[in-house]
Design a protein around this motif. Structure first.
Motif, PDB file in Angstrom:
ATOM      1  N   TRP A 170       0.984  -1.252   0.096  1.00  0.00           N
ATOM      2  CA  TRP A 170       0.094  -0.048  -0.019  1.00  0.00           C
ATOM      3  C   TRP A 170       0.856   1.058   0.057  1.00  0.00           C
ATOM      4  O   TRP A 170       1.973   1.318   0.677  1.00  0.00           O
ATOM      5  N   SER A 171       0.371   2.192  -0.931  1.00  0.00           N
ATOM      6  CA  SER A 171       1.431   3.356  -0.993  1.00  0.00           C
ATOM      7  C   SER A 171       1.248   4.434   0.306  1.00  0.00           C
ATOM      8  O   SER A 171       2.129   5.161   0.166  1.00  0.00           O
ATOM      9  N   HIS A 172       0.216   4.214   1.155  1.00  0.00           N
ATOM     10  CA  HIS A 172       0.057   5.295   2.284  1.00  0.00           C
ATOM     11  C   HIS A 172      -0.352   4.229   3.609  1.00  0.00           C
ATOM     12  O   HIS A 172      -0.904   3.184   3.160  1.00  0.00           O
ATOM     13  N   ALA A 173      -0.126   4.860   4.586  1.00  0.00           N
ATOM     14  CA  ALA A 173      -0.620   4.169   5.908  1.00  0.00           C
ATOM     15  C   ALA A 173      -2.341   4.024   5.790  1.00  0.00           C
ATOM     16  O   ALA A 173      -2.924   4.947   5.534  1.00  0.00           O
ATOM     17  N   PRO A 174      -2.635   2.887   6.126  1.00  0.00           N
ATOM     18  CA  PRO A 174      -4.133   2.540   6.371  1.00  0.00           C
ATOM     19  C   PRO A 174      -4.788   3.232   7.610  1.00  0.00           C
ATOM     20  O   PRO A 174      -4.137   3.578   8.465  1.00  0.00           O
ATOM     21  N   VAL A 175      -6.195   3.733   7.253  1.00  0.00           N
ATOM     22  CA  VAL A 175      -6.919   4.046   8.532  1.00  0.00           C
ATOM     23  C   VAL A 175      -7.062   2.924   9.403  1.00  0.00           C
ATOM     24  O   VAL A 175      -7.351   1.646   8.721  1.00  0.00           O
ATOM     25  N   ILE A 176      -6.931   2.978  10.871  1.00  0.00           N
ATOM     26  CA  ILE A 176      -7.020   1.874  11.706  1.00  0.00           C
ATOM     27  C   ILE A 176      -8.103   2.079  12.394  1.00  0.00           C
ATOM     28  O   ILE A 176      -8.300   2.914  13.547  1.00  0.00           O
ATOM     29  N   ALA A 177      -9.655   1.315  12.354  1.00  0.00           N
ATOM     30  CA  ALA A 177     -10.551   1.379  13.411  1.00  0.00           C
ATOM     31  C   ALA A 177      -9.991   0.695  14.858  1.00  0.00           C
ATOM     32  O   ALA A 177      -9.326   0.114  14.698  1.00  0.00           O
ATOM     33  N   THR A 178     -11.076   1.338  15.447  1.00  0.00           N
ATOM     34  CA  THR A 178     -10.520   0.680  16.878  1.00  0.00           C
ATOM     35  C   THR A 178     -11.027  -0.690  17.260  1.00  0.00           C
ATOM     36  O   THR A 178     -10.864  -1.116  18.352  1.00  0.00           O
ATOM     37  N   VAL A 180     -17.667   2.619  11.185  1.00  0.00           N
ATOM     38  CA  VAL A 180     -18.432   3.671  10.663  1.00  0.00           C
ATOM     39  C   VAL A 180     -17.709   5.011  11.329  1.00  0.00           C
ATOM     40  O   VAL A 180     -17.291   6.025  10.577  1.00  0.00           O
ATOM     41  N   ALA A 181     -17.125   4.940  12.602  1.00  0.00           N
ATOM     42  CA  ALA A 181     -16.684   6.153  13.144  1.00  0.00           C
ATOM     43  C   ALA A 181     -15.239   6.486  12.572  1.00  0.00           C
ATOM     44  O   ALA A 181     -14.801   7.542  12.304  1.00  0.00           O
ATOM     45  N   ALA A 182     -14.631   5.346  12.162  1.00  0.00           N
ATOM     46  CA  ALA A 182     -13.291   5.411  11.477  1.00  0.00           C
ATOM     47  C   ALA A 182     -13.586   6.091  10.142  1.00  0.00           C
ATOM     48  O   ALA A 182     -12.775   7.039   9.726  1.00  0.00           O
ATOM     49  N   LEU A 183     -14.586   5.622   9.203  1.00  0.00           N
ATOM     50  CA  LEU A 183     -14.883   6.106   8.378  1.00  0.00           C
ATOM     51  C   LEU A 183     -15.175   7.557   8.235  1.00  0.00           C
ATOM     52  O   LEU A 183     -14.934   8.540   7.288  1.00  0.00           O
ATOM     53  N   ALA A 184     -15.994   8.067   9.154  1.00  0.00           N
ATOM     54  CA  ALA A 184     -16.421   9.446   9.442  1.00  0.00           C
ATOM     55  C   ALA A 184     -15.336  10.221   9.653  1.00  0.00           C
ATOM     56  O   ALA A 184     -15.281  11.382   9.054  1.00  0.00           O
ATOM     57  N   GLY A 185     -14.197   9.611  10.464  1.00  0.00           N
ATOM     58  CA  GLY A 185     -13.110  10.576  10.796  1.00  0.00           C
ATOM     59  C   GLY A 185     -12.442  10.964   9.599  1.00  0.00           C
ATOM     60  O   GLY A 185     -11.747  11.876   9.197  1.00  0.00           O
ATOM     61  N   TRP A 186     -12.080   9.581   8.767  1.00  0.00           N
ATOM     62  CA  TRP A 186     -11.359   9.798   7.409  1.00  0.00           C
ATOM     63  C   TRP A 186     -11.939  10.629   6.483  1.00  0.00           C
ATOM     64  O   TRP A 186     -11.488  11.642   5.902  1.00  0.00           O
ATOM     65  N   HIS A 187     -13.266  10.589   6.395  1.00  0.00           N
ATOM     66  CA  HIS A 187     -14.137  11.565   5.466  1.00  0.00           C
ATOM     67  C   HIS A 187     -14.148  13.150   5.986  1.00  0.00           C
ATOM     68  O   HIS A 187     -13.949  13.943   4.993  1.00  0.00           O
TER      69      HIS A 187
END
Length: 157
Positions: free
Chosen positions: A97-105, A113-120
């Protein structure tokens, strides 16, 4: 323990070590769907029609990667990714992967959903346009991201 076929042994082993009688029921397989359309998926990735990919298990991430040819993988690896554990983040890094992934709790729907909302929210703030007057220059929005070359925090499991 209800799990997927070939699931990890850690929980069962630890419960057994503590004296529990462990019965494992393998209820599902982690395999690509037989009707998957890799060319269609690759087209969506190439065209930017997919904003972020979510993977709730290492197997789903590996299956997705294996489903695509080299050109499709190139597009996949440049698409933002959300995973549910530091272990999956390490796998994503190993896959390229070319960048670090978002890691949900966690792997539950609320955590994802919380992690997606934060990313968005971060993505929206990053793309917000500013009116620049000659007298002032706005500060770019602060976006915190994990360094893709560093190891993610240890997974306690």
């Amino acid at each position: 323990i209800l799990r997927g076929e070939g699931g990890r042994e850690l929980l069962g082993a630890e419960l057994g070590r503590r004296g529990a009688e462990v019965v494992i029921a393998e209820l599902y397989r982690r395999a690509p769907p037989p009707d998957a359309d890799p060319q269609r998926l690759a087209g969506w990735l190439r065209d930017g029609a997919i904003d972020i990919v979510t993977a709730s298990s290492n197997e789903s991430l590996t299956n997705l990667f294996d489903l695509l040819d080299a050109r499709g993988r190139e597009s996949l690896l440049s698409t933002p990714l959300l995973v549910v554990s530091p272990r999956a983040a390490r796998l994503a890094r190993d896959l390229g992967w070319s960048h670090a992934p978002v890691i949900a709790t966690g792997a539950d729907a609320a955590a994802i959903v919380a992690a997606l909302a934060g990313w968005h929210s971060a993505r929206t703030a990053e793309h917000t346009t500013h009116t620049i007057t000659p007298a002032t220059t706005p500060e770019p929005p602060a976006i915190t991201a994990r360094d893709p070359t560093s190891d993610p925090p240890e997974d306690p499991t």
